[in-house]
Scaffold this motif. Structure first.
Motif, mmCIF file in Angstrom:
data_model
loop_
_atom_site.group_PDB
_atom_site.id
_atom_site.type_symbol
_atom_site.label_atom_id
_atom_site.label_comp_id
_atom_site.label_asym_id
_atom_site.label_seq_id
_atom_site.Cartn_x
_atom_site.Cartn_y
_atom_site.Cartn_z
ATOM 1 N N GLN A 157 0.819 -1.206 0.000
ATOM 2 C CA GLN A 157 0.000 0.000 0.000
ATOM 3 C C GLN A 157 0.855 1.260 0.000
ATOM 4 O OE1 GLN A 157 -2.416 -0.651 3.477
ATOM 5 N NE2 GLN A 157 -3.881 -1.960 2.404
ATOM 6 N N ASP A 158 1.894 1.284 0.848
ATOM 7 C CA ASP A 158 2.755 2.463 0.908
ATOM 8 C C ASP A 158 3.478 2.687 -0.413
ATOM 9 O OD1 ASP A 158 2.001 2.865 3.516
ATOM 10 O OD2 ASP A 158 3.776 1.924 4.386
ATOM 11 N N GLU A 159 4.001 1.631 -0.988
ATOM 12 C CA GLU A 159 4.748 1.760 -2.239
ATOM 13 C C GLU A 159 3.822 2.151 -3.393
ATOM 14 O OE1 GLU A 159 7.995 -1.620 -0.881
ATOM 15 O OE2 GLU A 159 6.313 -2.137 -2.200
ATOM 16 N N SER A 160 2.585 1.692 -3.371
ATOM 17 C CA SER A 160 1.634 2.084 -4.421
ATOM 18 C C SER A 160 1.323 3.572 -4.341
ATOM 19 C CB SER A 160 0.350 1.259 -4.283
ATOM 20 O OG SER A 160 0.615 -0.124 -4.463
ATOM 21 N N GLY A 161 1.189 4.109 -3.112
ATOM 22 C CA GLY A 161 0.998 5.539 -2.962
ATOM 23 C C GLY A 161 2.186 6.319 -3.479
ATOM 24 N N GLU A 162 3.392 5.846 -3.184
ATOM 25 C CA GLU A 162 4.595 6.494 -3.693
ATOM 26 C C GLU A 162 4.660 6.411 -5.215
ATOM 27 O OE1 GLU A 162 8.258 8.478 -3.765
ATOM 28 O OE2 GLU A 162 6.704 8.323 -2.231
ATOM 29 N N LEU A 163 4.249 5.264 -5.763
ATOM 30 C CA LEU A 163 4.238 5.094 -7.219
ATOM 31 C C LEU A 163 3.313 6.125 -7.875
ATOM 32 C CD1 LEU A 163 5.018 3.390 -9.736
ATOM 33 C CD2 LEU A 163 3.005 1.972 -9.248
ATOM 34 N N ALA A 164 2.166 6.368 -7.269
ATOM 35 C CA ALA A 164 1.240 7.355 -7.820
ATOM 36 C C ALA A 164 1.883 8.735 -7.862
ATOM 37 C CB ALA A 164 -0.045 7.384 -6.988
ATOM 38 N N MET A 165 2.648 9.102 -6.816
ATOM 39 C CA MET A 165 3.303 10.406 -6.803
ATOM 40 C C MET A 165 4.430 10.477 -7.833
ATOM 41 S SD MET A 165 1.558 12.187 -4.748
ATOM 42 C CE MET A 165 0.124 11.188 -5.237
ATOM 43 N N VAL A 166 5.118 9.357 -8.030
ATOM 44 C CA VAL A 166 6.142 9.321 -9.080
ATOM 45 C C VAL A 166 5.496 9.544 -10.444
ATOM 46 C CG1 VAL A 166 7.756 7.792 -10.289
ATOM 47 C CG2 VAL A 166 7.750 7.878 -7.791
ATOM 48 N N ARG A 167 4.360 8.886 -10.682
ATOM 49 C CA ARG A 167 3.647 9.078 -11.948
ATOM 50 C C ARG A 167 3.191 10.527 -12.096
ATOM 51 N NH1 ARG A 167 3.396 8.335 -16.915
ATOM 52 N NH2 ARG A 167 4.563 6.490 -16.259
ATOM 53 N N LYS A 168 2.797 11.150 -10.993
ATOM 54 C CA LYS A 168 2.391 12.561 -11.036
ATOM 55 C C LYS A 168 3.559 13.437 -11.493
ATOM 56 C CE LYS A 168 0.470 16.136 -7.970
ATOM 57 N NZ LYS A 168 1.660 16.980 -7.814
ATOM 58 N N HIS A 169 4.748 13.169 -10.959
ATOM 59 C CA HIS A 169 5.936 13.912 -11.389
ATOM 60 C C HIS A 169 6.222 13.678 -12.871
ATOM 61 C CE1 HIS A 169 7.681 15.740 -7.764
ATOM 62 N NE2 HIS A 169 7.239 14.699 -7.095
ATOM 63 N N ILE A 170 6.132 12.433 -13.304
ATOM 64 C CA ILE A 170 6.422 12.120 -14.709
ATOM 65 C C ILE A 170 5.420 12.810 -15.624
ATOM 66 C CG2 ILE A 170 6.457 10.248 -16.402
ATOM 67 C CD1 ILE A 170 7.599 8.444 -14.192
ATOM 68 N N ASN A 171 4.135 12.806 -15.224
ATOM 69 C CA ASN A 171 3.120 13.443 -16.054
ATOM 70 C C ASN A 171 3.346 14.943 -16.183
ATOM 71 O OD1 ASN A 171 1.881 10.986 -16.408
ATOM 72 N ND2 ASN A 171 0.246 11.363 -14.924
ATOM 73 N N SER A 172 3.827 15.575 -15.108
ATOM 74 C CA SER A 172 3.971 17.029 -15.130
ATOM 75 C C SER A 172 5.323 17.494 -15.652
ATOM 76 C CB SER A 172 3.765 17.599 -13.714
ATOM 77 O OG SER A 172 4.735 17.084 -12.822
ATOM 78 N N GLN A 173 6.379 16.665 -15.462
ATOM 79 C CA GLN A 173 7.720 17.107 -15.827
ATOM 80 C C GLN A 173 8.360 16.299 -16.947
ATOM 81 O OE1 GLN A 173 10.209 17.316 -12.325
ATOM 82 N NE2 GLN A 173 8.572 18.152 -11.076
ATOM 83 N N GLY A 174 7.738 15.216 -17.339
ATOM 84 C CA GLY A 174 8.343 14.359 -18.339
ATOM 85 C C GLY A 174 9.227 13.308 -17.685
ATOM 86 N N ALA B 84 11.694 0.545 -9.936
ATOM 87 C CA ALA B 84 12.012 -0.069 -8.646
ATOM 88 C C ALA B 84 10.751 -0.289 -7.823
ATOM 89 C CB ALA B 84 13.010 0.805 -7.885
ATOM 90 N N LEU B 85 9.850 0.684 -7.838
ATOM 91 C CA LEU B 85 8.604 0.543 -7.094
ATOM 92 C C LEU B 85 7.726 -0.556 -7.680
ATOM 93 C CD1 LEU B 85 7.792 4.302 -6.446
ATOM 94 C CD2 LEU B 85 8.187 2.568 -4.686
ATOM 95 N N LEU B 86 7.652 -0.629 -8.995
ATOM 96 C CA LEU B 86 6.868 -1.695 -9.613
ATOM 97 C C LEU B 86 7.430 -3.068 -9.249
ATOM 98 C CD1 LEU B 86 6.298 -0.102 -13.129
ATOM 99 C CD2 LEU B 86 4.528 -0.599 -11.438
ATOM 100 N N ASP B 87 8.753 -3.160 -9.182
ATOM 101 C CA ASP B 87 9.371 -4.437 -8.801
ATOM 102 C C ASP B 87 9.013 -4.825 -7.369
ATOM 103 O OD1 ASP B 87 10.524 -4.550 -11.275
ATOM 104 O OD2 ASP B 87 12.528 -3.940 -10.623
ATOM 105 N N THR B 88 9.174 -3.888 -6.436
ATOM 106 C CA THR B 88 8.918 -4.224 -5.036
ATOM 107 C C THR B 88 7.434 -4.419 -4.767
ATOM 108 O OG1 THR B 88 8.895 -1.858 -4.485
ATOM 109 C CG2 THR B 88 10.978 -3.037 -4.207
#
Length: 397
Positions: A353-370, A381-385
């Motif tokens: 659950q914690d890593e999935s929340g972090e993954l969502a924030m990483v995706r947010k950064h990628i969507n906004s900054q490339g 790394a998050l998808l792996d763990t």
């Protein structure tokens, strides 16, 4: 170069799953090509520890000298009760995408040590500046000097986190959490000083009366003010534009204004406290609670929307996305994991659950900054763990 997980064509998505099925959680991490980042982190955190240590020494000397050792201990124990109300509230707000513990501790200690010392100095300078005016120093100090000085000292802590840990400052909810913990630390130390002084001057009745007013009736006063600054910095983190600097200034002015209004209602109408509390302070507190509720619902929607993209590409099932975006379902999922596989499975579900929340924030950064190398590596790394932890509570997947 490996393809981005969300850009994999459907025909190749199975290969990604096969690669994850061979993932070895115990495999050694490749060494860093340079030790400079590690050395920088060590030096930075060493400076932080030394700074907090010196501030704690100075504040400890000030408190024990003004109150005495026994009174200071009594005041600390009494003031700590309010922390049991305020800190869990902000951790509850932070439950979907938890912030790093080191930054939460930094925020709290900044408020408890650096902000209080800075506010003491600024308050003295402000009172000296207004000393030549024919005005009531209590009103000037409480309504003008204290709000400006204290919100500046607290807001600087939130700003430092915003500037130095941008990858962990992802939006409005993060701004609320960091600001709330800075303010909780500040209120804790301030309560020690006020409660100790009340006990010294009036005895137990003074201590109990002030404890009820500050720690039970209005424990969220300081967080309510400083959250205005946190909201503004969270909005700036969300927008990622230089023009957001004006919003941050407005947030600080909002914090100062609320602080001044609260203090004025207490100082100017002390004889009718209950009326002022019902007309001014209670509505502000209700609005604050509604804002916290709005922030948590907003983060839940954001989490669901961002993880849905991964779900469409096979990384999550629809049931998992629904569970991850709902705090109640997350609790039930942890209970189910414990029943099905014991404590080890429950820990794996919590990490999932914690890593999935972090993954969502990483995706947010990628969507906004490339996409760049850092975020792509962090995402993989998050998808792996996440996949490895899922196999613990769903064996044979």
């Amino acid at each position: 170069m490996a393809e981005h997980p969300l850009s994999m064509p459907p025909a190749e998505r199975g290969n990604g799953w096969q690669q994850l099925m061979t993932f070895q959680p115990g495999a050694p991490t490749p060494p860093n090509a340079t030790r400079r980042p590690l050395i920088r982190r060590i030096l930075l955190w060493s400076l932080v520890v030394v700074g907090f240590g010196l501030a704690a020494l100075v504040m400890g000397l000030l408190v024990t000298e003004s109150l005495g050792l026994v009174t200071a201990g009594l005041a600390i124990a009494t003031a700590a009760i309010a922390l049991g109300i305020v800190v869990p509230t902000f951790l509850w707000v932070d439950r979907l995408e938890a912030e790093p513990a080191r930054l939460l501790w930094f925020a709290f200690l900044w408020g408890a040590l650096i902000s209080t010392l800075g506010a003491l100095v600024l308050n003295e300078l402000g009172l000296a500046f207004f000393g030549g005016l024919h005005a009531d120093p209590m009103v000037v100090g409480a309504v003008v000097v204290a709000p400006v000085a204290e919100e500046l000292a607290k807001g600087l802590g939130v700003l430092l986190i915003f500037l130095m840990a941008r990858r962990e400052f992802n939006g409005i909810t993060d701004g609320i959490v960091y600001a709330g913990l800075v303010a909780a630390g500040f209120a804790f130390t301030e309560n020690i000083l006020y409660l100790g002084a009340a006990y010294t001057e009036v005895g137990t009745p003074g201590l109990v009366g002030l404890f009820v007013l500050r720690c039970l009736v209005s424990p969220f006063a300081h967080p309510m003010f400083t959250v205005c600054t946190g909201l503004a910095l969270g909005w700036a983190a969300h927008r990622r534009r230089a023009s957001s600097a004006g919003v941050v200034l407005l947030g600080y002015l909002g914090a100062v204004s609320l602080h001044a209004l609260w203090n004025y209602s207490a100082v100017a109408a002390a004889e009718s406290f209950l009326l002022v509390f019902a007309v001014v302070q209670l509505p502000l507190f209700v609005a604050f609670l509604l804002m916290l509720r709005w922030a948590t619902r907003r983060e839940s929607r954001l989490l669901r929307d961002l993880l849905t993209g991964y779900g469409l590409n096979g990384w999550f099932t629809p049931a998992e996305v629904a569970m991850l975006a709902d705090p109640g379902e997350r609790r039930r999922a942890r209970a189910w994991a414990r029943t099905a596989g014991g404590r080890r499975a429950e820990r794996a579900m919590e990490a999932f659950q914690d890593e999935s929340g972090e993954l969502a924030m990483v995706r947010k950064h990628i969507n906004s900054q490339g996409t760049d190398a850092h975020w792509a590596a962090r995402e993989q790394a998050l998808l792996d763990t996440i996949t490895a932890h899922r196999r613990v509570f769903v064996p044979g997947l």
